[in-house]
Scaffold this active site. Sequence first.
Site, PDB file in Angstrom:
ATOM      1  N   LYS A  86       0.840  -1.195  -0.064  1.00  9.05           N
ATOM      2  CA  LYS A  86      -0.079  -0.242   0.320  1.00  9.05           C
ATOM      3  C   LYS A  86       0.772   1.283   0.389  1.00  9.05           C
ATOM      4  O   LYS A  86       1.645   1.445   1.128  1.00  9.05           O
ATOM      5  CB  LYS A  86      -1.066   0.386   1.086  1.00  9.05           C
ATOM      6  CG  LYS A  86      -1.343  -1.311   1.845  1.00  9.05           C
ATOM      7  CD  LYS A  86      -2.940  -1.313   0.174  1.00  9.05           C
ATOM      8  CE  LYS A  86      -3.904  -2.539   0.763  1.00  9.05           C
ATOM      9  NZ  LYS A  86      -2.866  -3.722   0.048  1.00  9.05           N
ATOM     10  N   ASP A  87       0.756   2.722  -0.037  1.00  5.79           N
ATOM     11  CA  ASP A  87       1.221   3.406  -1.256  1.00  5.79           C
ATOM     12  C   ASP A  87       1.228   4.697   0.051  1.00  5.79           C
ATOM     13  O   ASP A  87       0.990   4.547   1.593  1.00  5.79           O
ATOM     14  CB  ASP A  87       1.426   3.845  -2.516  1.00  5.79           C
ATOM     15  CG  ASP A  87       0.203   5.464  -2.994  1.00  5.79           C
ATOM     16  OD1 ASP A  87       0.389   6.259  -3.222  1.00  5.79           O
ATOM     17  OD2 ASP A  87      -0.411   5.207  -1.713  1.00  5.79           O
ATOM     18  N   LYS A  88       1.994   5.705   0.635  1.00  6.72           N
ATOM     19  CA  LYS A  88       1.842   6.681   1.126  1.00  6.72           C
ATOM     20  C   LYS A  88       1.099   7.535   1.643  1.00  6.72           C
ATOM     21  O   LYS A  88       0.726   7.655   2.229  1.00  6.72           O
ATOM     22  CB  LYS A  88       3.752   6.780   0.856  1.00  6.72           C
ATOM     23  CG  LYS A  88       4.100   8.232   2.246  1.00  6.72           C
ATOM     24  CD  LYS A  88       5.289   8.977   1.392  1.00  6.72           C
ATOM     25  CE  LYS A  88       6.050   9.437   2.878  1.00  6.72           C
ATOM     26  NZ  LYS A  88       6.713   8.617   3.592  1.00  6.72           N
ATOM     27  N   ALA A 353      -0.910   7.976  -6.775  1.00 11.54           N
ATOM     28  CA  ALA A 353      -0.151   6.610  -6.405  1.00 11.54           C
ATOM     29  C   ALA A 353      -0.441   5.643  -6.645  1.00 11.54           C
ATOM     30  O   ALA A 353      -1.177   5.423  -4.878  1.00 11.54           O
ATOM     31  CB  ALA A 353       1.843   6.520  -5.835  1.00 11.54           C
TER      32      ALA A 353
END
Length: 357
Positions: A86-88, A353
């Site tokens: 999972k992204d930021k 993202a």
Amino acid sequence: MEPERLVFDFDRYPYLTHDLPGTGGRLRARPEDFAVTEVPAYLPGGEGEHLYLFVEKRGLTTRELVDHLIASLGVPEKTIGVAGLKDKHAVTRQWISLPRRYEPRLAELEALAGVRILETGAHTNKLGVGHLRGNRFEILIRDVLPGSDASARAVLDRLLQLGVPNYFGPQRFGLGGQNPVRGYRLVKQGKGRGRPWLKKFLIGSLQSLLFNDWLALRLERGLYDRVLRGDIAKKHATRGEFRVEDPEVENPRAATLEISATGPLHGRKYFEATDEARALEDEILARYELTREDFRARKGARRPLRFPLEEARLEVRPEGLWLAFFLPKGAYATTVLREIMKKNPEGEASGVADEVA
């Protein structure tokens, strides 16, 4: 072969809902505008040597969380399990696993800014990559065009009826979409230098570009919700695959989203299409002066050209349009958002993202 043809550009692919206007707008002005909750394939059984943690992260990638476990708690990297990345720029909730002996030190994990442990449990095996059913998304699109809630509902209705084009999202292709260029050099020039995992990733990026082009070709030729003789079709309910022998028999099932054609991620061993369907795949390979033999170092797989959209909801809020939906593992939220917004959700203006399922 011109290298620029291998550079990924999300804007070059056709929309399923090209005749419906988009909402425009922007994403992730705040982390809470983009929430992702992992849906596990199974829950911890209550016994075993592995500790499962259901962790909420704000402003942290999965990799950053893993690095903290390694550096601060001393957990060996090979003993840490995650089902997906999972992204930021989001609030994300996901399961991770680590050896149970580290349970007394969980307070040190929660001391990391942006981390909360929501649930724990013991299990007999380490959590593995892909051990999830999918992800639930809750997303706010800000600054949408006036009256765009009606067009968004129309887009969602069509996606619910026909499924979502299963494009690989921009994150698969690296900064500036350049990874397929590097992958192409590897398959054409041999082993080259570099770590094995990186070479695998770069060739995978090239495979993904070929799949996206194949999917775009099916859309352009009216073959999105149909199957051809020789297609390898997937049953969405059971995930089983079979070769289409008689399209006239199978196309009523394709029209109702019971089955879908699958596209190739070329390799040495996978369920190969024949007849008309194979000719379509060969057309994409020829576009890039490639052959199936060029991918003999990879295992190979098939990917459905669309996926069902489930649990979709839309609300008009003062801040914008709020969307919620469930996606199966391997599907990208950007493919849904792209149809609704009618632009690349990961473009410069959106700052997105995507999640890796």
